[in-house]
Write a protein that holds these residues in place. Structure first.
Motif, PDB file in Angstrom:
ATOM      1  N   PRO A  15      58.926   8.889 -38.279  1.00 56.96           N
ATOM      2  CA  PRO A  15      58.900   7.441 -38.062  1.00 56.96           C
ATOM      3  C   PRO A  15      57.756   6.988 -37.158  1.00 56.96           C
ATOM      4  O   PRO A  15      57.341   7.706 -36.252  1.00 56.96           O
ATOM      5  CB  PRO A  15      60.251   7.150 -37.410  1.00 56.96           C
ATOM      6  N   VAL A  16      57.267   5.788 -37.460  1.00 56.44           N
ATOM      7  CA  VAL A  16      56.255   5.126 -36.642  1.00 56.44           C
ATOM      8  C   VAL A  16      56.848   3.801 -36.203  1.00 56.44           C
ATOM      9  O   VAL A  16      57.318   3.019 -37.029  1.00 56.44           O
ATOM     10  CB  VAL A  16      54.949   4.880 -37.428  1.00 56.44           C
ATOM     11  N   LEU A  17      56.840   3.549 -34.905  1.00 57.67           N
ATOM     12  CA  LEU A  17      57.273   2.261 -34.381  1.00 57.67           C
ATOM     13  C   LEU A  17      56.064   1.534 -33.819  1.00 57.67           C
ATOM     14  O   LEU A  17      55.413   2.040 -32.898  1.00 57.67           O
ATOM     15  CB  LEU A  17      58.315   2.431 -33.273  1.00 57.67           C
ATOM     16  N   GLU A  18      55.756   0.370 -34.391  1.00 55.30           N
ATOM     17  CA  GLU A  18      54.692  -0.470 -33.842  1.00 55.30           C
ATOM     18  C   GLU A  18      55.335  -1.404 -32.830  1.00 55.30           C
ATOM     19  O   GLU A  18      56.247  -2.167 -33.164  1.00 55.30           O
ATOM     20  CB  GLU A  18      54.010  -1.283 -34.928  1.00 55.30           C
ATOM     21  N   VAL A  19      54.872  -1.316 -31.604  1.00 55.66           N
ATOM     22  CA  VAL A  19      55.435  -2.094 -30.510  1.00 55.66           C
ATOM     23  C   VAL A  19      54.394  -3.129 -30.094  1.00 55.66           C
ATOM     24  O   VAL A  19      53.260  -2.782 -29.784  1.00 55.66           O
ATOM     25  CB  VAL A  19      55.798  -1.168 -29.319  1.00 55.66           C
ATOM     26  N   GLN A  33      66.756   0.856 -27.270  1.00 54.50           N
ATOM     27  CA  GLN A  33      67.782   0.776 -28.311  1.00 54.50           C
ATOM     28  C   GLN A  33      67.215   1.165 -29.677  1.00 54.50           C
ATOM     29  O   GLN A  33      67.850   1.902 -30.427  1.00 54.50           O
ATOM     30  CB  GLN A  33      68.354  -0.638 -28.365  1.00 54.50           C
ATOM     31  N   ALA A  34      66.017   0.692 -29.992  1.00 52.37           N
ATOM     32  CA  ALA A  34      65.397   1.011 -31.287  1.00 52.37           C
ATOM     33  C   ALA A  34      65.144   2.506 -31.409  1.00 52.37           C
ATOM     34  O   ALA A  34      65.370   3.106 -32.471  1.00 52.37           O
ATOM     35  CB  ALA A  34      64.100   0.227 -31.464  1.00 52.37           C
ATOM     36  N   VAL A  35      64.683   3.116 -30.338  1.00 54.79           N
ATOM     37  CA  VAL A  35      64.370   4.549 -30.374  1.00 54.79           C
ATOM     38  C   VAL A  35      65.639   5.388 -30.482  1.00 54.79           C
ATOM     39  O   VAL A  35      65.720   6.302 -31.303  1.00 54.79           O
ATOM     40  CB  VAL A  35      63.544   4.946 -29.137  1.00 54.79           C
ATOM     41  N   THR A  36      66.620   5.077 -29.677  1.00 57.24           N
ATOM     42  CA  THR A  36      67.826   5.905 -29.687  1.00 57.24           C
ATOM     43  C   THR A  36      68.643   5.713 -30.965  1.00 57.24           C
ATOM     44  O   THR A  36      69.473   6.562 -31.289  1.00 57.24           O
ATOM     45  CB  THR A  36      68.703   5.654 -28.440  1.00 57.24           C
ATOM     46  N   ALA A  37      68.385   4.643 -31.701  1.00 61.78           N
ATOM     47  CA  ALA A  37      69.060   4.443 -32.993  1.00 61.78           C
ATOM     48  C   ALA A  37      68.410   5.256 -34.105  1.00 61.78           C
ATOM     49  O   ALA A  37      68.997   5.417 -35.176  1.00 61.78           O
ATOM     50  CB  ALA A  37      69.052   2.958 -33.364  1.00 61.78           C
ATOM     51  N   LEU A  38      67.209   5.780 -33.846  1.00 58.17           N
ATOM     52  CA  LEU A  38      66.513   6.584 -34.859  1.00 58.17           C
ATOM     53  C   LEU A  38      67.185   7.937 -35.024  1.00 58.17           C
ATOM     54  O   LEU A  38      67.547   8.595 -34.043  1.00 58.17           O
ATOM     55  CB  LEU A  38      65.056   6.830 -34.449  1.00 58.17           C
ATOM     56  N   SER A  39      67.303   8.343 -36.252  1.00 59.58           N
ATOM     57  CA  SER A  39      67.817   9.675 -36.549  1.00 59.58           C
ATOM     58  C   SER A  39      66.601  10.568 -36.809  1.00 59.58           C
ATOM     59  O   SER A  39      65.988  10.500 -37.874  1.00 59.58           O
ATOM     60  CB  SER A  39      68.720   9.620 -37.773  1.00 59.58           C
ATOM     61  N   LEU A  40      66.245  11.359 -35.821  1.00 58.19           N
ATOM     62  CA  LEU A  40      65.088  12.250 -35.934  1.00 58.19           C
ATOM     63  C   LEU A  40      65.531  13.633 -36.378  1.00 58.19           C
ATOM     64  O   LEU A  40      66.573  14.123 -35.961  1.00 58.19           O
ATOM     65  CB  LEU A  40      64.364  12.355 -34.592  1.00 58.19           C
ATOM     66  N   GLU A  41      64.703  14.253 -37.195  1.00 58.51           N
ATOM     67  CA  GLU A  41      64.960  15.615 -37.665  1.00 58.51           C
ATOM     68  C   GLU A  41      64.072  16.584 -36.889  1.00 58.51           C
ATOM     69  O   GLU A  41      62.954  16.231 -36.491  1.00 58.51           O
ATOM     70  CB  GLU A  41      64.627  15.716 -39.154  1.00 58.51           C
ATOM     71  N   GLY A  43      61.274  18.968 -36.006  1.00 57.16           N
ATOM     72  CA  GLY A  43      59.943  19.103 -36.577  1.00 57.16           C
ATOM     73  C   GLY A  43      59.253  17.791 -36.910  1.00 57.16           C
ATOM     74  O   GLY A  43      58.059  17.788 -37.164  1.00 57.16           O
ATOM     75  N   GLN A  44      59.984  16.684 -36.915  1.00 55.80           N
ATOM     76  CA  GLN A  44      59.333  15.392 -37.160  1.00 55.80           C
ATOM     77  C   GLN A  44      58.536  14.978 -35.929  1.00 55.80           C
ATOM     78  O   GLN A  44      58.724  15.516 -34.837  1.00 55.80           O
ATOM     79  CB  GLN A  44      60.364  14.296 -37.456  1.00 55.80           C
ATOM     80  N   ARG A  45      57.688  13.991 -36.124  1.00 53.42           N
ATOM     81  CA  ARG A  45      56.953  13.396 -35.013  1.00 53.42           C
ATOM     82  C   ARG A  45      57.249  11.898 -34.991  1.00 53.42           C
ATOM     83  O   ARG A  45      56.992  11.193 -35.961  1.00 53.42           O
ATOM     84  CB  ARG A  45      55.448  13.618 -35.147  1.00 53.42           C
ATOM     85  N   LEU A  46      57.758  11.426 -33.880  1.00 52.34           N
ATOM     86  CA  LEU A  46      57.924  10.001 -33.642  1.00 52.34           C
ATOM     87  C   LEU A  46      56.622   9.488 -33.050  1.00 52.34           C
ATOM     88  O   LEU A  46      56.142  10.017 -32.043  1.00 52.34           O
ATOM     89  CB  LEU A  46      59.080   9.749 -32.663  1.00 52.34           C
ATOM     90  N   VAL A  47      56.040   8.483 -33.693  1.00 54.51           N
ATOM     91  CA  VAL A  47      54.796   7.891 -33.193  1.00 54.51           C
ATOM     92  C   VAL A  47      55.096   6.485 -32.714  1.00 54.51           C
ATOM     93  O   VAL A  47      55.673   5.677 -33.443  1.00 54.51           O
ATOM     94  CB  VAL A  47      53.703   7.860 -34.283  1.00 54.51           C
ATOM     95  N   LEU A  48      54.704   6.206 -31.475  1.00 53.73           N
ATOM     96  CA  LEU A  48      54.801   4.855 -30.937  1.00 53.73           C
ATOM     97  C   LEU A  48      53.399   4.260 -30.929  1.00 53.73           C
ATOM     98  O   LEU A  48      52.525   4.727 -30.196  1.00 53.73           O
ATOM     99  CB  LEU A  48      55.386   4.875 -29.523  1.00 53.73           C
ATOM    100  N   ASP A  49      53.191   3.269 -31.780  1.00 56.70           N
ATOM    101  CA  ASP A  49      51.906   2.573 -31.868  1.00 56.70           C
ATOM    102  C   ASP A  49      51.920   1.465 -30.825  1.00 56.70           C
ATOM    103  O   ASP A  49      52.626   0.470 -30.961  1.00 56.70           O
ATOM    104  CB  ASP A  49      51.735   1.996 -33.276  1.00 56.70           C
ATOM    105  N   LEU A  80      51.997   9.034 -28.615  1.00 53.66           N
ATOM    106  CA  LEU A  80      51.633   7.645 -28.375  1.00 53.66           C
ATOM    107  C   LEU A  80      50.285   7.409 -29.033  1.00 53.66           C
ATOM    108  O   LEU A  80      49.382   8.245 -28.935  1.00 53.66           O
ATOM    109  CB  LEU A  80      51.536   7.350 -26.877  1.00 53.66           C
ATOM    110  N   ALA A  81      50.142   6.267 -29.694  1.00 50.78           N
ATOM    111  CA  ALA A  81      48.892   5.961 -30.390  1.00 50.78           C
ATOM    112  C   ALA A  81      48.326   4.634 -29.904  1.00 50.78           C
ATOM    113  O   ALA A  81      49.069   3.690 -29.635  1.00 50.78           O
ATOM    114  CB  ALA A  81      49.134   5.896 -31.896  1.00 50.78           C
ATOM    115  N   ALA A  82      47.003   4.590 -29.804  1.00 50.46           N
ATOM    116  CA  ALA A  82      46.268   3.369 -29.475  1.00 50.46           C
ATOM    117  C   ALA A  82      46.797   2.712 -28.202  1.00 50.46           C
ATOM    118  O   ALA A  82      47.045   1.512 -28.165  1.00 50.46           O
ATOM    119  CB  ALA A  82      46.293   2.400 -30.652  1.00 50.46           C
TER     120      ALA A  82
END
Length: 119
Positions: A15-19, A33-41, A43-49, A80-82
């Protein structure tokens, strides 16, 4: 003061979240709240834009740490991106630039699938 908006999308790496807006005391709970609601697997990478963050205070930094903890608990990665200059400065001052993987943009953050972490 700019209202916080969070836009989610999927990439090959996870998942990518643009903030966008102000990540401050009033708005940071929305990111947590948005992050903790994510179901991460594993090996995945969560990206926060963070390219559209206008302001980030200590509550915003805490929300980023919550996101990292959520990813680690799921055996996932976080990047974290950008990150805007004023926010990267804060991350460097408190040493979080050594905790987070920071990419110049979302494309580089989602370019490679992270290796699966093993317990």
């Amino acid at each position: 003061m700019s209202a916080l908006t969070i836009t989610a999308r999927d990439a090959a790496t996870g998942p990518v979240l643009e903030v966008a807006g102000d990540l401050d005391y009033d708005q940071a709970p929305r990111l947590r709240q948005a992050v903790t609601a994510l179901s991460l697997e594993p090996g995945q990478r969560l990206v926060l834009d963070l390219s559209r963050i206008q302001f980030c205070d200590s509550s915003g930094i805490t929300a980023l740490i919550v996101a990292r903890n959520h990813a680690v608990a799921a055996q996932a990665d976080i990047a974290l991106a950008a990150v805007p200059d004023n926010t990267i400065r804060i991350l460097r001052i408190v040493g979080l630039d050594r905790v987070f993987t920071i990419h110049p943009d979302v494309d580089s953050a989602t370019a490679h699938r992270p290796a699966t972490r093993r317990p």
